[in-house]
Design an enzyme around this catalytic site. Structure first.
Site, mmCIF file in Angstrom:
data_model
loop_
_atom_site.group_PDB
_atom_site.id
_atom_site.type_symbol
_atom_site.label_atom_id
_atom_site.label_comp_id
_atom_site.label_asym_id
_atom_site.label_seq_id
_atom_site.Cartn_x
_atom_site.Cartn_y
_atom_site.Cartn_z
ATOM 1 N N GLU A 133 -7.888 -3.713 -2.968
ATOM 2 C CA GLU A 133 -7.644 -2.946 -4.179
ATOM 3 C C GLU A 133 -7.594 -3.916 -5.355
ATOM 4 O O GLU A 133 -6.964 -4.965 -5.234
ATOM 5 C CB GLU A 133 -6.308 -2.192 -4.103
ATOM 6 C CG GLU A 133 -6.150 -1.252 -5.288
ATOM 7 C CD GLU A 133 -4.839 -0.441 -5.254
ATOM 8 O OE1 GLU A 133 -3.994 -0.661 -4.379
ATOM 9 O OE2 GLU A 133 -4.699 0.402 -6.140
ATOM 10 N N GLY A 273 3.203 -7.008 -4.882
ATOM 11 C CA GLY A 273 4.280 -6.845 -3.903
ATOM 12 C C GLY A 273 3.764 -6.580 -2.500
ATOM 13 O O GLY A 273 4.165 -7.229 -1.538
ATOM 14 N N ALA A 274 2.851 -5.618 -2.398
ATOM 15 C CA ALA A 274 2.327 -5.254 -1.091
ATOM 16 C C ALA A 274 1.159 -4.298 -1.270
ATOM 17 O O ALA A 274 0.903 -3.844 -2.382
ATOM 18 C CB ALA A 274 3.405 -4.584 -0.239
ATOM 19 N N ASN A 277 -2.997 -0.650 2.745
ATOM 20 C CA ASN A 277 -4.180 -0.476 3.603
ATOM 21 C C ASN A 277 -3.878 0.432 4.786
ATOM 22 O O ASN A 277 -2.837 0.315 5.414
ATOM 23 C CB ASN A 277 -4.625 -1.838 4.140
ATOM 24 C CG ASN A 277 -4.601 -2.900 3.079
ATOM 25 O OD1 ASN A 277 -5.284 -2.777 2.071
ATOM 26 N ND2 ASN A 277 -3.770 -3.915 3.262
ATOM 27 N N HIS A 309 7.581 2.424 -0.281
ATOM 28 C CA HIS A 309 6.484 2.692 -1.221
ATOM 29 C C HIS A 309 5.138 2.649 -0.496
ATOM 30 O O HIS A 309 4.334 3.585 -0.590
ATOM 31 C CB HIS A 309 6.534 1.668 -2.358
ATOM 32 C CG HIS A 309 5.435 1.806 -3.363
ATOM 33 N ND1 HIS A 309 5.618 2.452 -4.561
ATOM 34 C CD2 HIS A 309 4.151 1.382 -3.360
ATOM 35 C CE1 HIS A 309 4.483 2.429 -5.241
ATOM 36 N NE2 HIS A 309 3.581 1.777 -4.535
ATOM 37 N N GLU A 310 4.901 1.568 0.223
ATOM 38 C CA GLU A 310 3.599 1.420 0.884
ATOM 39 C C GLU A 310 3.435 2.474 1.978
ATOM 40 O O GLU A 310 2.362 3.042 2.148
ATOM 41 C CB GLU A 310 3.420 0.014 1.458
ATOM 42 C CG GLU A 310 3.628 -1.137 0.464
ATOM 43 C CD GLU A 310 2.871 -0.988 -0.842
ATOM 44 O OE1 GLU A 310 1.794 -0.354 -0.848
ATOM 45 O OE2 GLU A 310 3.353 -1.503 -1.879
ATOM 46 N N GLU A 332 0.009 5.969 -7.910
ATOM 47 C CA GLU A 332 1.121 5.039 -8.137
ATOM 48 C C GLU A 332 2.345 5.721 -8.761
ATOM 49 O O GLU A 332 3.474 5.472 -8.361
ATOM 50 C CB GLU A 332 0.669 3.841 -8.980
ATOM 51 C CG GLU A 332 -0.372 2.952 -8.283
ATOM 52 C CD GLU A 332 0.072 2.435 -6.916
ATOM 53 O OE1 GLU A 332 1.276 2.489 -6.597
ATOM 54 O OE2 GLU A 332 -0.818 1.983 -6.155
HETATM 55 N N1 TRP Z 1 -1.515 -0.419 -4.371
HETATM 56 C C1 TRP Z 1 -0.607 -1.557 -4.404
HETATM 57 C C2 TRP Z 1 0.767 -0.942 -4.572
HETATM 58 O O1 TRP Z 1 1.165 -0.534 -5.592
HETATM 59 C C3 TRP Z 1 -0.872 -2.455 -5.566
HETATM 60 C C4 TRP Z 1 -1.572 -3.733 -5.272
HETATM 61 C C5 TRP Z 1 -1.271 -4.606 -4.307
HETATM 62 C C6 TRP Z 1 -2.625 -4.333 -6.001
HETATM 63 N N2 TRP Z 1 -2.065 -5.713 -4.422
HETATM 64 C C7 TRP Z 1 -2.891 -5.556 -5.442
HETATM 65 C C8 TRP Z 1 -3.353 -3.959 -7.097
HETATM 66 C C9 TRP Z 1 -3.882 -6.423 -5.945
HETATM 67 C C10 TRP Z 1 -4.339 -4.785 -7.607
HETATM 68 C C11 TRP Z 1 -4.599 -6.007 -7.021
HETATM 69 O O2 TRP Z 1 1.449 -0.729 -3.639
HETATM 70 ZN ZN ZN Z 2 1.612 1.584 -4.958
#
Ligand code: TRP
Ligand code: ZN
Length: 891
Positions: A133, A273-274, A277, A309-310, A332
């Site tokens: 992402e 943060g995380a 996937n 969250h994830e 988000e």
């Molecule tokens: N979707 C991830 C979250 O909010 C966000 C994220 C994690 C992200 N790593 C990234 C966005 C690297 C852009 C680039 O939980």
């Molecule tokens: Zn998120």
């Protein structure tokens, strides 16, 4: 949709526009990948099952994204393509005349070992991992890398058995075996169609802890947390949080997990943060690893929140995903709202709300007031990674929260059910989400949609008038949203304003009867006033005592609310407001009024005098028994320097620091014994647990200690020293060490700091704390310490956690030293940005934020900050840094 195209004439990055959205010409239905993993040259073989999109006319060519890929082979339906049958540029592969249905095979070589941007496939501590992402997948293979293309994936990983014993990807392992030359392979299949941004792989020497969860329909799910062997004792809290989140989502949203396996992997080098996937969440190690001796209470709570969250993204994001990246807040904002609600249920709900609102009002409001302000749904961007912002996440969550309150929980839940059911397996828009809410409730949400399209923080000016003879209170609310860079003219928003009227005699909430029946109906339904016009007056009748209004209760909308409260009114609300959030906010407002006087006194060189009403309010807090220690700790915490700055027309960092320090020291001097008693009453030798009760006691104890240390009270210093030595848990150790290092007592602080640094030299997440607490000290040597520590063996510009801990903490939390009048703080940040621009553009474009806020300061500082921005602009910039610097200098 094109991405960051370089226009040939100027070579300036071109923006992508929401209005240019078109469905893709081709979509992938099934994707087969094979990775032959080696650090400097990984061969990626892709077999894409492609078909023309039903909405696409026959003329549009097949265009795949691809960056930094070395193409070795390309074939359609088994036929090698010759040069001239396809076209390659820096960002795309184009095939002009492809059949309507085809199997496209490509082989590319990529170089994970030299990938310092941490997007796509990279190596972290010898371990392979991915971050796709938003647009990282195109650095792995040629692909229609956009979220509205959803395919099932089958992934084979091949690696050295010794070096890479563990090979993970999305879904379920279906085959594994040995290969010649000491290699082995595993094949994974993910049955749920997904966009490429949710693809993941991990390969390395990892160990796991395992658990199980039985879903509400009785399916058993295998849970695995994968870490480096040394961290195997730091996974318990994450696992507990995961199970709690799975259960909560079933009970609260009726959402069940869908695969047989859910994996979390901890990685040291990670930009955010995380990442959610599918079936294989990849985490920044800072957001998963905890141990009582290495992580603070705040870190434990962060882990709980990020794990949830994830996990919650599995529905809000994965099963139902975004049509395009302009819809980012669809997943988000909703998911942050869901994780905030979860954490509120697990811990102290009022404290969670106070923390979230403080963060929003300090950081997101500042974003809204600066040159990078943008709507929750932007209409254009140059670099999408720059739009993972507080506005998209935090303000986006506030919008969902407003919907929840406008509709009531039960109707909101119906809307959520409808959304998940109707759009399961699809890539959709914010209209689709809000449309479900409108449909189930019958509400007209057209005006409400402006929250998504209009940038900036609305201001509400309230005035009230009590007519004793009539028993009437007239409340007039006026709204206005200040202009933001691209949007000079603003429209009225639909703002839910939760109110109470607190009787000045009884201290109780008065019964609310509105003259206008329509307003009354709204009030009865959701307890809120609906402010839709620029100005509206609400007449409350049948009152038999004069009220003080309690406005925007629970922070019912992300707005700045002004009301001409007197200090006695605020002291009264601090005692009597039945709304816990507003009780806290009354205390903050009271402290702000005193702080504003002191800031003025400091600027005018007048002697500072403490407002006795603040002291008495604090005495009241300290001497009234309470069963909510967690909230009390928040009430005793003064507004941060960043929050105070946010309220100032021109930020005077030195006056703010002096005024806040003065208030703190005055309170400590006047209430020394009370603080000491509070400290003693909240000491405990109980075994550490990250539970709400213990966390509340520790924060109260450490707040008390911070007051005692502000006056360097002998007993306070002794207690801080003992607390450090006792080494009971990281929360207490870090609090004590920070207070010592931030004091003038180097005789005690320096040996403690040294001992700590030696003891934890092997643990990067603890060393991050060691960095942060040193560079946030207010003394004037802080900047020299930053430079000194940048040369420390535990520091590296290549690791985002290290950068945030050392540079981020200094520029974000040490305001007096970052804003030094000799400009040395600005210069240091610019040096770092210039280096990071080459290594990791995403992090460079984030760390630069404080420089972009130059307009908020005095002219001398403005000039110094702009000079550094110009210096950065003269470099060969990544699109990421380019976009931010251009906006900052255009302002
Ligand atoms: N979707 C991830 C979250 O909010 C966000 C994220 C994690 C992200 N790593 C990234 C966005 C690297 C852009 C680039 O939980
Ligand atoms: Zn998120």
């Amino acid at each position: 949709m094109s991405t960051t195209n370089m226009s040939p004439a100027t070579s300036e990055p071109r923006p992508t526009y929401l209005s240019d959205y078109r469905p893709p010409a081709y979509r992938a239905t099934h994707t087969e990948l094979k990775f032959d993993l080696a650090p400097s040259s990984t061969r990626v073989t892709a077999l894409l099952h492609l078909e023309r999109h039903p909405d696409s006319s026959g003329e549009r060519p097949l265009v795949l994204h691809g960056e930094k890929l070395s193409l070795q082979r390309i074939a359609i339906d088994g036929q090698e393509l010759q040069e001239g049958e396809y076209r390659l540029d820096e960002e795309t592969l184009t095939i002009e005349h492809a059949p309507d249905r085809l199997r496209l095979e490509t082989e590319v070589d990529i170089d994970p070992a030299s990938n310092t941007a941490l997007q796509g496939l990279y190596v972290s501590n010898g371990m392979f991992c991915t971050q796709c992402e938003a647009e990282g997948f195109r650095r792995i293979t040629f692909y229609p890398d956009r979220p509205d293309v959803m395919a099932t994936f089958s992934t084979t990983l091949i690696g050295d058995q010794q070096q890479l014993p563990v090979l993970l990807s999305n879904g379920n392992p279906v085959e594994r075996g040995e290969l010649p030359n000491g290699k082995h392979f595993v094949t994974w299949e993910d049955p749920f169609p997904k966009p490429s941004y949710l693809f993941a792989l991990v390969a390395g020497q990892l160990e796991k802890v395992e658990d199980r969860f039985t879903t509400m329909s009785g399916r058993e799910v295998l849970l695995e947390i994968w870490v480096e062997p040394a961290n195997i004792d730091k996974t318990e809290h994450a696992m507990r949080s995961l199970k709690a989140a799975m259960k909560w989502d079933e009970e609260t949203y009726g959402r069940e997990y869908d695969l047989d396996r859910f994996m979390i992997v901890a990685v040291d080098d990670f930009n955010m943060g995380a990442m959610e996937n599918k079936g294989l969440n990849i985490f920044n190690s800072a957001a998963v690893l905890t141990h009582p001796h290495t992580a603070t209470d705040a870190a434990f709570q962060r882990v709980e929140g990020v794990v949830a969250h994830e996990y919650f993204h599995n529905w809000s994001g994965n099963r139902v995903t975004c049509r395009d990246w302009f819809q980012l807040s669809l997943k988000e904002g909703f998911t942050v709202f869901r994780d905030q609600s979860f954490s509120a249920d697990m811990n102290s709900a009022p404290v969670k709300r106070i923390e979230d609102v403080s963060f929003l009002r300090t950081a997101q409001f500042a974003e809204d007031a600066g040159p990078t302000a943008h709507p929750v749904r932007p209409d254009h961007y140059i670099e999408i990674t720059n739009f993972y912002t507080l506005t998209i996440y935090e303000k986006g969550a506030e919008i969902v929260r407003m919907l929840r309150h406008l509709l009531g929980w039960e109707t909101f839940r119906k809307g959520s059910d409808l959304y998940f059911e109707r759009f399961d397996g699809q890539a959709v828009t914010i209209e689709d989400f809000v449309g479900c809410m409108a449909e189930v409730s019958g509400h007209d949400l057209d005006q409400f949609m402006r929250w998504y399209s209009q940038a900036g923080t609305p201001e509400i000016d309230a005035i009230g008038e009590y007519d004793y003879a009539k028993g009437e209170y007239r409340l007039t609310l006026r709204q206005r949203t200040p202009a933001t860079p691209d949007q000079p003219d603003k429209q009225s928003l639909h703002i839910p304003v939760r109110v109470g009227l607190v009787g000045t005699k009884s201290g109780e909430d008065l019964t609310l009867t509105l003259e206008n029946p329509e307003d009354q109906e709204n009030l009865d339904k959701g307890g809120v006033l609906h402010l839709r016009e620029e100005e509206q007056t609400f007449v409350f009748t049948g009152l038999n005592e004069a009220p003080i209004p309690s406005l925007l209760r629970g922070f019912s909308a992300p707005a700045r609310l002004r009301f001409p409260y007197g200090r006695d009114d605020l002291a009264f609300l601090l005692k009597h407001d039945s709304d816990g959030f507003n009780r806290w906010d009354a205390g903050q407002r009271l402290a702000m009024l005193a702080l504003e006087d002191l800031i003025a006194a400091h600027r005018n060189g007048v002697e500072k005098v403490m407002d006795p009403r603040v002291t008495e309010a604090f005495r009241g807090l300290l001497t009234t028994p309470t069963d909510d220690k967690a909230v009390l700790a928040e009430m005793l915490t003064l507004p941060s320097e960043a929050y105070i700055a946010e309220q100032q027309p021109v930020v005077d960092v030195d006056a703010i620091h002096a005024a806040r320090t003065f208030v703190k020291q005055s309170l400590a001097g006047a209430l020394r014994d009370e603080f000491l008693a509070l400290y003693q009453a909240n000491r405990s030798d109980a075994e550490y647990a990250p539970d709400a009760e213990q966390i509340a006691a520790r924060s109260l104890k450490n707040v008390a200690l911070s007051y005692l240390m502000s006056i360097e009270d002998d007993e306070g210093i002794a207690l801080a020293g003992q607390q450090f030595e006792a080494d009971h848990n990281m929360t207490d150790v870090r609090a004590a060490l920070t207070l010592l290092v931030h004091s003038s007592r180097g005789d005690i602080a320096d040996p403690a700091l040294r001992a700590f640094g030696e003891k934890w030299a092997h643990d990067p997440l603890v060393m991050d704390q060691w960095f942060s607490l040193q560079v946030t000290r207010p003394q004037s040597d802080a900047l020299d310490r930053v430079k000194y520590l940048m040369a420390h063996p535990a520091f590296s510009l290549k690791n985002p956690n290290r950068v945030r801990a050392l540079i981020g903490a200094f520029v974000g939390q040490n305001r007096v030293n970052f804003h030094r009048l000799d400009g040395a703080g600005y210069e240091l940040l610019a040096d770092v940005v210039i280096e990071l621009n080459k290594l990791n553009p995403e992090i460079a474009a984030r760390i630069i934020t404080p420089l972009t806020r130059w307009q908020r300061f005095d002219e001398e500082r403005q000039a110094l900050m702009k000079a550094q921005l110009e210096r950065i602009r003269a470099e060969d910039l990544s699109p990421n840094v380019y976009e931010v610097v251009e906006k900052a200098l255009a302002a």
